[in-house]
Structures are given as C-alpha cells and as structure tokens.
Enzyme design. Structure first.
Site, PDB file in Angstrom:
ATOM      1  N   ARG A  26       0.779  -1.247   0.000  1.00  0.00           N
ATOM      2  CA  ARG A  26       0.000   0.000   0.000  1.00  0.00           C
ATOM      3  C   ARG A  26       0.807   1.291   0.000  1.00  0.00           C
ATOM      4  O   ARG A  26       0.281   2.320  -0.401  1.00  0.00           O
ATOM      5  CB  ARG A  26      -0.946  -0.016   1.189  1.00  0.00           C
ATOM      6  CG  ARG A  26      -0.184  -0.204   2.511  1.00  0.00           C
ATOM      7  CD  ARG A  26      -1.076  -0.630   3.640  1.00  0.00           C
ATOM      8  NE  ARG A  26      -0.220  -0.850   4.826  1.00  0.00           N
ATOM      9  CZ  ARG A  26      -0.661  -1.010   6.040  1.00  0.00           C
ATOM     10  NH1 ARG A  26      -1.963  -0.969   6.269  1.00  0.00           N
ATOM     11  NH2 ARG A  26       0.180  -1.202   7.037  1.00  0.00           N
ATOM     12  N   ARG A  35      -3.823  -2.092  -7.698  1.00  0.00           N
ATOM     13  CA  ARG A  35      -5.055  -2.300  -6.923  1.00  0.00           C
ATOM     14  C   ARG A  35      -6.270  -1.613  -7.527  1.00  0.00           C
ATOM     15  O   ARG A  35      -7.400  -1.885  -7.133  1.00  0.00           O
ATOM     16  CB  ARG A  35      -4.853  -1.848  -5.477  1.00  0.00           C
ATOM     17  CG  ARG A  35      -4.172  -2.876  -4.583  1.00  0.00           C
ATOM     18  CD  ARG A  35      -4.973  -4.160  -4.418  1.00  0.00           C
ATOM     19  NE  ARG A  35      -6.296  -3.939  -3.874  1.00  0.00           N
ATOM     20  CZ  ARG A  35      -6.570  -3.786  -2.585  1.00  0.00           C
ATOM     21  NH1 ARG A  35      -5.622  -3.884  -1.706  1.00  0.00           N
ATOM     22  NH2 ARG A  35      -7.801  -3.570  -2.182  1.00  0.00           N
TER      23      ARG A  35
HETATM   24  O1  CP3 Z   1      -1.091  -3.181   1.112  1.00  0.00           O
HETATM   25  C1  CP3 Z   1      -2.305  -3.312   0.777  1.00  0.00           C
HETATM   26  O2  CP3 Z   1      -2.978  -2.680  -0.033  1.00  0.00           O
HETATM   27  C2  CP3 Z   1      -2.945  -4.315   1.440  1.00  0.00           C
HETATM   28  C3  CP3 Z   1      -3.355  -5.506   0.824  1.00  0.00           C
HETATM   29  C4  CP3 Z   1      -3.909  -6.100   2.053  1.00  0.00           C
HETATM   30  C5  CP3 Z   1      -3.159  -6.891   2.963  1.00  0.00           C
HETATM   31  N1  CP3 Z   1      -4.023  -7.282   3.940  1.00  0.00           N
HETATM   32  C6  CP3 Z   1      -1.754  -7.242   2.779  1.00  0.00           C
HETATM   33  C7  CP3 Z   1      -0.974  -7.936   3.820  1.00  0.00           C
HETATM   34  C8  CP3 Z   1      -5.224  -5.993   2.501  1.00  0.00           C
HETATM   35  C9  CP3 Z   1      -6.392  -5.223   1.909  1.00  0.00           C
HETATM   36  C10 CP3 Z   1      -5.288  -6.754   3.694  1.00  0.00           C
HETATM   37  C11 CP3 Z   1      -6.495  -7.002   4.496  1.00  0.00           C
HETATM   38  C12 CP3 Z   1      -6.171  -7.100   5.917  1.00  0.00           C
HETATM   39  N2  CP3 Z   1      -5.765  -8.234   6.551  1.00  0.00           N
HETATM   40  C13 CP3 Z   1      -6.177  -6.052   6.829  1.00  0.00           C
HETATM   41  C14 CP3 Z   1      -6.651  -4.678   6.485  1.00  0.00           C
HETATM   42  C15 CP3 Z   1      -5.709  -3.632   6.669  1.00  0.00           C
HETATM   43  C16 CP3 Z   1      -4.507  -3.680   5.881  1.00  0.00           C
HETATM   44  O3  CP3 Z   1      -3.552  -4.201   6.464  1.00  0.00           O
HETATM   45  O4  CP3 Z   1      -4.501  -3.200   4.751  1.00  0.00           O
HETATM   46  C17 CP3 Z   1      -5.729  -6.569   8.058  1.00  0.00           C
HETATM   47  C18 CP3 Z   1      -5.532  -5.841   9.323  1.00  0.00           C
HETATM   48  C19 CP3 Z   1      -5.483  -7.952   7.848  1.00  0.00           C
HETATM   49  C20 CP3 Z   1      -4.971  -8.924   8.827  1.00  0.00           C
HETATM   50  C21 CP3 Z   1      -3.496  -9.049   8.758  1.00  0.00           C
HETATM   51  N3  CP3 Z   1      -2.783  -9.269   7.597  1.00  0.00           N
HETATM   52  C22 CP3 Z   1      -2.580  -9.024   9.837  1.00  0.00           C
HETATM   53  C23 CP3 Z   1      -2.955  -8.822  11.277  1.00  0.00           C
HETATM   54  C24 CP3 Z   1      -1.305  -9.244   9.282  1.00  0.00           C
HETATM   55  C25 CP3 Z   1      -0.016  -9.382  10.014  1.00  0.00           C
HETATM   56  C26 CP3 Z   1       0.773  -8.146   9.889  1.00  0.00           C
HETATM   57  C27 CP3 Z   1       0.295  -7.040  10.749  1.00  0.00           C
HETATM   58  O5  CP3 Z   1       0.089  -5.952  10.186  1.00  0.00           O
HETATM   59  O6  CP3 Z   1       0.174  -7.228  11.966  1.00  0.00           O
HETATM   60  C28 CP3 Z   1      -1.451  -9.361   7.889  1.00  0.00           C
HETATM   61  C29 CP3 Z   1      -0.338  -9.630   6.976  1.00  0.00           C
HETATM   62  C30 CP3 Z   1      -0.335  -8.995   5.661  1.00  0.00           C
HETATM   63  N4  CP3 Z   1      -1.369  -8.376   5.052  1.00  0.00           N
HETATM   64  C31 CP3 Z   1       0.782  -8.981   4.787  1.00  0.00           C
HETATM   65  C32 CP3 Z   1       0.385  -8.315   3.639  1.00  0.00           C
HETATM   66  C33 CP3 Z   1       1.227  -8.018   2.422  1.00  0.00           C
HETATM   67  C34 CP3 Z   1       2.114  -9.709   5.010  1.00  0.00           C
HETATM   68  C35 CP3 Z   1       3.076  -9.183   5.925  1.00  0.00           C
HETATM   69  C36 CP3 Z   1       4.091  -8.203   5.438  1.00  0.00           C
HETATM   70  O7  CP3 Z   1       4.129  -7.835   4.249  1.00  0.00           O
HETATM   71  O8  CP3 Z   1       4.898  -7.808   6.302  1.00  0.00           O
END
Ligand code: CP3
Length: 344
Positions: A26, A35
């Site tokens: 993002r 996206r």
């Molecule tokens: O970057 C983007 O546009 C986001 C794409 C996206 C991700 N997750 C990538 C991601 C989206 C829309 C999500 C949905 C999601 N899942 C959210 C919404 C908020 C957000 O992060 O955009 C949330 C909170 C989750 C749940 C989640 N995903 C958790 C709790 C974690 C662990 C990391 C943390 O922030 O505590 C993830 C991992 C995650 N989501 C990764 C990616 C690329 C991998 C970890 C990394 O790149 O370090």
C-alpha cells in the site's frame, strides 16, 4: 550466506540487515495502481503479480529480505470460513465462530489445493530474488481472534471469554489453526521460502498468565513442527513488552518486537536470541533528520551485538514516502554503532 540469514543465526555481519514489514504494498504507487484493477485476493490468485509485488521493494529500496505478498487470512479460503477483506480495516468473517458446531465446521487447510498460485509465486521469487525470501503465517491466536470476533477488535472480549469459559472449544479451534499454520508454512518452505515469520499481531492483549495457558502450548507445537524444516523462524507480536520471556520460551530463532519497549530492554528479556525491530512506523512520516535520529537510537541500543535485524515495530504505514524508506535502508547499512564488532 546472506547477511539477513546470518544475523538471524546470530553470526557476524558486514552491515546490519534491514527489511520492513509491509514493505510490499500500500505505500507503493505502482502497487496502488495495480489495486485499481485487482482486489487483494485477485492478486494472490496470480503468481506473476504476487512475484512482481514481492520483488519491487527489493529492487527499489535495497532491503536485505523479501517477504511474500499475501495475507494472514488466505488459508481460511480453504477452511470453510467465509470472509471479506477490507482495505485499511481488516478481515470480516461472515459468521463468527462461537459454538462447538462452528468450531467443528473449521476444516483442515490443504495448501496445494487452495493457494497454488501463492506457492508458484514462491518458486518464481526464489528463482529471481537476490535476497532471501521470508514466508509467513498468522499465528493461531491472532487468526482465532478474527474468527471469534468476526473482525478487528479493540478489547478481544469474545476471544478472551472463549479461552477462559470454554477451554475445550478454544483448544479445538487453536489446534485446527495451529495445523493450518504448519501446513501453510511447510508448503511455503517446500516451494523455496528460506525463513518464516509467525505474525501474532494481537497477542499483546493477553496477560502472561493467559498467554502461558492459552497460547504458549500451541506456539511450542508449531515451532517444534517447523524445526525439521531447518529454516529460520521469526516470532512477532505487538504490545508484547510483558510477554517477551513467554514468547521466546515458546519458540523462534528471532523475536520481533515493537517500539513500546526499548530494543535493549527487550533483548535483556529474550536472552540469547536474535531480535528484529523496532522503530515506530509513524516516525517515517517525520522529516529525514528525525528518522535518522530515531534509527540511530535503535542501532545504539543494539550496540553492534550479533543478531539484530533492523525493522519497524509494525507494518509500513500507507502514507510513508518511498524516499524515506530508501534513505533509511542506506542509513542502517552505513551506520556502525559505537562498540560494534564487525567482520567482513
Ligand atoms: O497493502 C495493501 O494494499 C494491502 C493488501 C492487504 C493486505 N491485507 C496485505 C498484507 C489488505 C487489503 C489486507 C487485508 C487485511 N488483513 C487487513 C486490512 C488492513 C490492511 O492491512 O490493509 C488486516 C488488518 C489484515 C490482517 C493481517 N494481515 C494481519 C494482522 C497481518 C499481520 C501483519 C500485521 O500488520 O500485523 C497481515 C499480513 C499482511 N497483510 C501482509 C500483507 C502483504 C504480510 C506481511 C508483510 O508484508 O509484512
């Protein structure tokens, strides 16, 4: 061996390795353009897109590791749990998991059948990447909290109530999620991931007493199951200043810490492990000299001891300038803290 993997094994390195949680995604203009055309789940269904997004920060920022672009909720796709992902907010589980029959309906995860494209992406990245690839999974507690609450939560009341009031239900759910994480990580490692990170992002809401009883046994089982794979394991959570001893005892070659505790104080607690962290991601919204000052403070606390992997305390925020990330990588790579023992 790469400086990232060497540091994870607490071996001497030429420079402090650095990567950032959420470095791919993002905060990057090219990703935001992608996206416009695809949802997160659509990207994750195309191995070429996953590889492209994963590798971009390696090319553009000069970080020492790549982290697979995916989400911790992906395994739920194959487990009979319907959910929707929302930008900036988090997963919504359509029917929260609260009863014995809800838990019984959570099916085993079969990675090859459900997320083949992500595993293909791991193979593509591994073949193309000049730096090690970190795979990852959501830790059972953090995934359980989404399933039970039905979405993001401030107080985790339904989760805490289940683990205390219905321990056998909690046990059954945690076993299922532990098995899923093991299967997911085994598949990523078989496809080529050289390190794996367990994201227990929300476990810091628990007391040490609850952590010991309701989380530690599953994390121990998880890390035991990963041991034969012979990959570096990273155990990360936020708000865990009061849990670091318990987390380190549960497992992980590297313990990931956030900024609510000093890196030196955290290292005292975890003992002879490597440590990853711990700059507050919001610092990167400040002017460059502030970023350098705060990064220097983190490096000074590490004091050149082997086993520090520089990172943020949580993920890169959406408004973070790419130039600031580039500058920070350069700064970490060129700063040698006083007292550092460095070998070529
Ligand atoms: O970057 C983007 O546009 C986001 C794409 C996206 C991700 N997750 C990538 C991601 C989206 C829309 C999500 C949905 C999601 N899942 C959210 C919404 C908020 C957000 O992060 O955009 C949330 C909170 C989750 C749940 C989640 N995903 C958790 C709790 C974690 C662990 C990391 C943390 O922030 O505590 C993830 C991992 C995650 N989501 C990764 C990616 C690329 C991998 C970890 C990394 O790149 O370090």
């Amino acid at each position: 061996m790469s400086r990232f993997l060497r540091a994870c094994r607490r071996q001497m390195v030429d420079r402090t390795p650095v990567w950032f949680m959420r470095q791919a995604g993002r905060s990057q203009p090219e990703y935001r353009a992608l996206r416009e055309r695809y949802t997160l789940l659509e990207i994750c269904a195309h191995s070429d897109l996953v590889a492209e997004v994963t590798l971009r920060p390696v090319e553009q920022l000069g970080v020492d590791a790549a982290i697979l672009f995916a989400d911790i909720t992906l395994p739920l796709l194959g487990m009979g749990v319907a959910f929707t992902l929302h930008d900036g907010d988090g997963p919504r589980v359509h029917r929260p998991v609260r009863t014995a029959s809800d838990v019984a309906a959570v099916r085993p995860f079969e990675p090859e059948a459900t997320i083949e494209a992500v595993l293909d992406a791991v193979r593509l990245i591994r073949a193309a990447s000049p730096v090690p690839l970190i795979g990852f999974a959501g830790a059972p507690f953090t995934l359980a909290s989404y399933l039970i609450e039905g979405g993001p939560s401030r107080d985790f009341l339904a989760t805490k109530t289940m683990l205390r009031a219905a321990p056998e239900l909690w046990d059954s759910l945690m076993h299922r999620l532990t098995d899923a994480a093991i299967a997911y990580l085994r598949a990523q490692v078989a496809a080529g991931a050289q390190a794996v990170q367990l994201f227990d992002s929300w476990v810091g809401c628990l007391s040490p007493t609850d952590y010991r009883a309701a989380v530690a046994p599953y994390m121990r089982r998880l890390f035991e199951a990963l041991r034969p794979l012979d990959v570096v394991t990273i155990h990360f959570g936020t708000g865990t200043a009061g849990l670091l001893r318990e987390m380190a005892a549960a497992g992980g070659d590297v313990i990931g810490v956030d900024w609510r505790i000093g890196l030196d104080a955290a290292w005292d607690q975890i003992g002879d492990r490597a440590i990853q962290g711990n700059l507050d991601p919001s610092v990167l919204l400040a002017p460059p000299e502030v970023v350098r000052g705060q990064a220097a403070a983190v490096l000074a606390q590490a004091a050149g001891r082997p086993g520090h992997i520089f990172n943020l305390g949580h993920g890169v925020l959406p408004d973070t300038p790419q130039d600031t990330l580039r500058m920070l990588v350069e700064f970490v790579h060129t700063t040698r803290p006083a007292g550092a023992e460095v070998s070529g």
